[in-house]
Design an enzyme around this catalytic site. Sequence first.
Site, mmCIF file in Angstrom:
data_model
loop_
_atom_site.group_PDB
_atom_site.id
_atom_site.type_symbol
_atom_site.label_atom_id
_atom_site.label_comp_id
_atom_site.label_asym_id
_atom_site.label_seq_id
_atom_site.Cartn_x
_atom_site.Cartn_y
_atom_site.Cartn_z
ATOM 1 N N GLU A 198 40.034 38.646 30.308
ATOM 2 C CA GLU A 198 38.626 38.619 29.920
ATOM 3 C C GLU A 198 38.413 39.004 28.464
ATOM 4 O O GLU A 198 37.297 38.876 27.959
ATOM 5 C CB GLU A 198 37.827 39.577 30.810
ATOM 6 C CG GLU A 198 37.878 39.212 32.281
ATOM 7 C CD GLU A 198 37.365 40.345 33.152
ATOM 8 O OE1 GLU A 198 36.206 40.259 33.570
ATOM 9 O OE2 GLU A 198 38.131 41.304 33.385
ATOM 10 N N ARG B 2 34.731 39.912 44.824
ATOM 11 C CA ARG B 2 34.096 40.999 44.086
ATOM 12 C C ARG B 2 33.870 42.158 45.065
ATOM 13 O O ARG B 2 33.094 42.018 46.013
ATOM 14 C CB ARG B 2 32.766 40.552 43.498
ATOM 15 C CG ARG B 2 32.853 39.355 42.548
ATOM 16 C CD ARG B 2 31.459 39.024 42.020
ATOM 17 N NE ARG B 2 31.456 37.917 41.092
ATOM 18 C CZ ARG B 2 31.142 36.661 41.424
ATOM 19 N NH1 ARG B 2 30.827 36.366 42.675
ATOM 20 N NH2 ARG B 2 31.150 35.699 40.517
ATOM 21 N N ARG C 221 39.605 41.565 43.683
ATOM 22 C CA ARG C 221 39.477 42.245 42.389
ATOM 23 C C ARG C 221 39.060 43.691 42.629
ATOM 24 O O ARG C 221 38.092 43.956 43.357
ATOM 25 C CB ARG C 221 38.423 41.550 41.522
ATOM 26 C CG ARG C 221 38.287 42.171 40.128
ATOM 27 C CD ARG C 221 37.220 41.476 39.303
ATOM 28 N NE ARG C 221 35.877 41.734 39.806
ATOM 29 C CZ ARG C 221 34.772 41.149 39.333
ATOM 30 N NH1 ARG C 221 34.866 40.264 38.360
ATOM 31 N NH2 ARG C 221 33.584 41.431 39.848
ATOM 32 N N ARG D 81 25.666 37.387 26.383
ATOM 33 C CA ARG D 81 25.444 36.238 27.256
ATOM 34 C C ARG D 81 24.011 36.134 27.771
ATOM 35 O O ARG D 81 23.627 35.112 28.312
ATOM 36 C CB ARG D 81 26.401 36.301 28.438
ATOM 37 C CG ARG D 81 26.172 37.417 29.410
ATOM 38 C CD ARG D 81 27.347 37.547 30.352
ATOM 39 N NE ARG D 81 26.950 37.822 31.723
ATOM 40 C CZ ARG D 81 27.782 37.983 32.719
ATOM 41 N NH1 ARG D 81 29.076 37.891 32.511
ATOM 42 N NH2 ARG D 81 27.353 38.218 33.934
ATOM 43 N N CYS E 9 38.416 31.990 37.215
ATOM 44 C CA CYS E 9 37.432 32.385 38.220
ATOM 45 C C CYS E 9 36.060 32.624 37.599
ATOM 46 O O CYS E 9 35.158 33.110 38.267
ATOM 47 C CB CYS E 9 37.895 33.629 38.974
ATOM 48 S SG CYS E 9 38.081 35.101 37.954
ATOM 49 N N ASN F 174 33.412 34.115 31.645
ATOM 50 C CA ASN F 174 32.133 34.661 31.199
ATOM 51 C C ASN F 174 32.342 35.728 30.128
ATOM 52 O O ASN F 174 31.784 35.663 29.036
ATOM 53 C CB ASN F 174 31.368 35.266 32.382
ATOM 54 C CG ASN F 174 31.061 34.259 33.468
ATOM 55 O OD1 ASN F 174 31.379 33.088 33.340
ATOM 56 N ND2 ASN F 174 30.463 34.723 34.544
ATOM 57 N N ASP F 175 33.145 36.728 30.465
ATOM 58 C CA ASP F 175 33.391 37.792 29.487
ATOM 59 C C ASP F 175 34.291 37.327 28.354
ATOM 60 O O ASP F 175 34.115 37.734 27.200
ATOM 61 C CB ASP F 175 34.002 39.013 30.175
ATOM 62 C CG ASP F 175 32.944 39.954 30.714
ATOM 63 O OD1 ASP F 175 31.885 40.085 30.072
ATOM 64 O OD2 ASP F 175 33.164 40.553 31.779
ATOM 65 N N HIS G 99 22.515 35.835 34.342
ATOM 66 C CA HIS G 99 22.326 35.878 35.790
ATOM 67 C C HIS G 99 21.513 34.681 36.271
ATOM 68 O O HIS G 99 21.767 34.135 37.352
ATOM 69 C CB HIS G 99 21.624 37.177 36.192
ATOM 70 C CG HIS G 99 22.509 38.381 36.125
ATOM 71 N ND1 HIS G 99 23.693 38.457 36.823
ATOM 72 C CD2 HIS G 99 22.393 39.547 35.453
ATOM 73 C CE1 HIS G 99 24.257 39.631 36.591
ATOM 74 N NE2 HIS G 99 23.503 40.302 35.750
#
Length: 559
Positions: free
Chosen positions: A413, A288, A324, A447, A484, A436-437, A190
């Site tokens: 992902e 989101r 999403r 992460r 994304c 990210n995932d 984050h």
Amino acid sequence: MTTTVVLRGVGVSPGRRAGVVARMPDPLPAPSTEPLPPGTDLPAAADRVDAAATLVHDTLVAAAATARGEAADVLAVTAEMAADPTLVDEARRRVLETSATPQRAVWDAAAVVVDGLLALGGMFAERAGDVRDVRDRVVATLTGAPLPGVPDPGTPFVLVARDLAPADTARLDPDAVLALVTEGGGPTSHTAILARALGIPAVVAVPGVDALRDGDAVLVDGSVGEVVRDPDADAVARAGRRPARPTRLTAPGATADGLPVALLANVADPAGAHVAAAAGAEGVGLLRTEFRFLGRTVAPGVEEQVDAYRQVLAAFPGRKVVVRTLDAGADKPLPFVTARDEPNPALGVRGLRTSWEHPQVLDDQLVAIARAAASSDADVHVMAPMVATVDEARDFVDRCAVHGLPVAGVMVEVPSAALRAGRLLAHAHFASIGTNDLTQYAMAADRELAGLARLSTSWQPAVLDLVAATCAGGRERGRPVGVCGEAAADPALAPVLVGLGVTSLSMTPRALPDVAAVLSTVTAQRCRELADVALDADGADEARAAVRAALPVLADLGL
């Protein structure tokens, strides 16, 4: 004579800044173990715990209401932690049964919660820092001590910390914080995500940050991951000569020879949509929808969702908006769709999987999206998070069609989706890679853990192999593939992604001009060559260094 010292970490937000250090203050000391005096009104003392926790919760909710995007989500999740009855009930019990002071009861109750989260591991362990942050805020409220938070020396500064609580990172002022240096965190933590969104150069996972003291002069290079203590005057002067760059996208994204690359924005709420539109985004590559679900005990109604989605769509008439569906679970637990006792929530019921037991939540959301789309001029696409199998892709697309949503896609992902992308895209109309995932699952690296930061980067050749596999599946079916995840915002990585076959990049709005500027200097063929360079590397550092060396425009732009 001073000696220049170079500390190395992981650069997560590009740019070079020089300034003086201001360190995060030391954490609150543990309250005294001295019990309350005999005769104290224990129920009234226990009620002080409730009142302090409620005040902290309400303050964080108010901050979330004025924040945007990821910052709003982070503050809402932290507020939810402050409202968690587990912490408050345990603290009340200690006051009533052991005569502990309210502040000591909260401190010890938080330790119980933290130990439980750490024992569960995975995503639960990551929440331990949030509990400590809430603990410190409640204790400070009870004792009248200053609330924990970012220092304010009165002039712009470089913030140095062992780590930052998500709520602190979400409230950073980019006009005051020149750069950010932390011992903890990783490329997709984050802290990193919010630093990029705010345009603050940042280096995380830096061993030895204790060597940096208040008032030290430092130069922070968020592009290459270096922190230089006592830099020479020439280096400081170069860092101060930041080339003027556009602050918004002024033309559609494209390579130097005209290959279109749609440059889209990641958006988390209506306010963020207006920021993205003002930044010139060609559309929204990731809306989101959690902003209407976080911090609640029941799902929002259809009418409330319709209103929220219409506000976002109104900012992009005639342009693409990819919505999403709810991505609950893991670091975004929601009591009405996720369980509190999952042993490993990162590998548990999250994303589309929540609809297996709670189909009505997804159906209501699709109804709301369809109604908002019907009254809008935006080109609305829908995609599901955490799709892992062909059956899931097929079922989601069919479900969207039933609700009048003809363009439905999938998030890639997990490695299974990347490796079988061609089969998934026989049903889905597009794919969007959440790097990210995908990185976390491909590299088996949490992460948020600083010790794994060098694994948790999309520059890993294995991750790029999975991106290439997804794009190959897209070409096989004639379907577009976008990115994304945070990788899309990296100006050095963008040409590599395009060279692998990515057709659109969706990112924080601040990154749009920089990515556009770099892409405009390279041809499609050069992008393919850079992709080969990255894929041929043995590791992430080698891949990044080789590509950066082949892109002198990065230095010209101060990236």
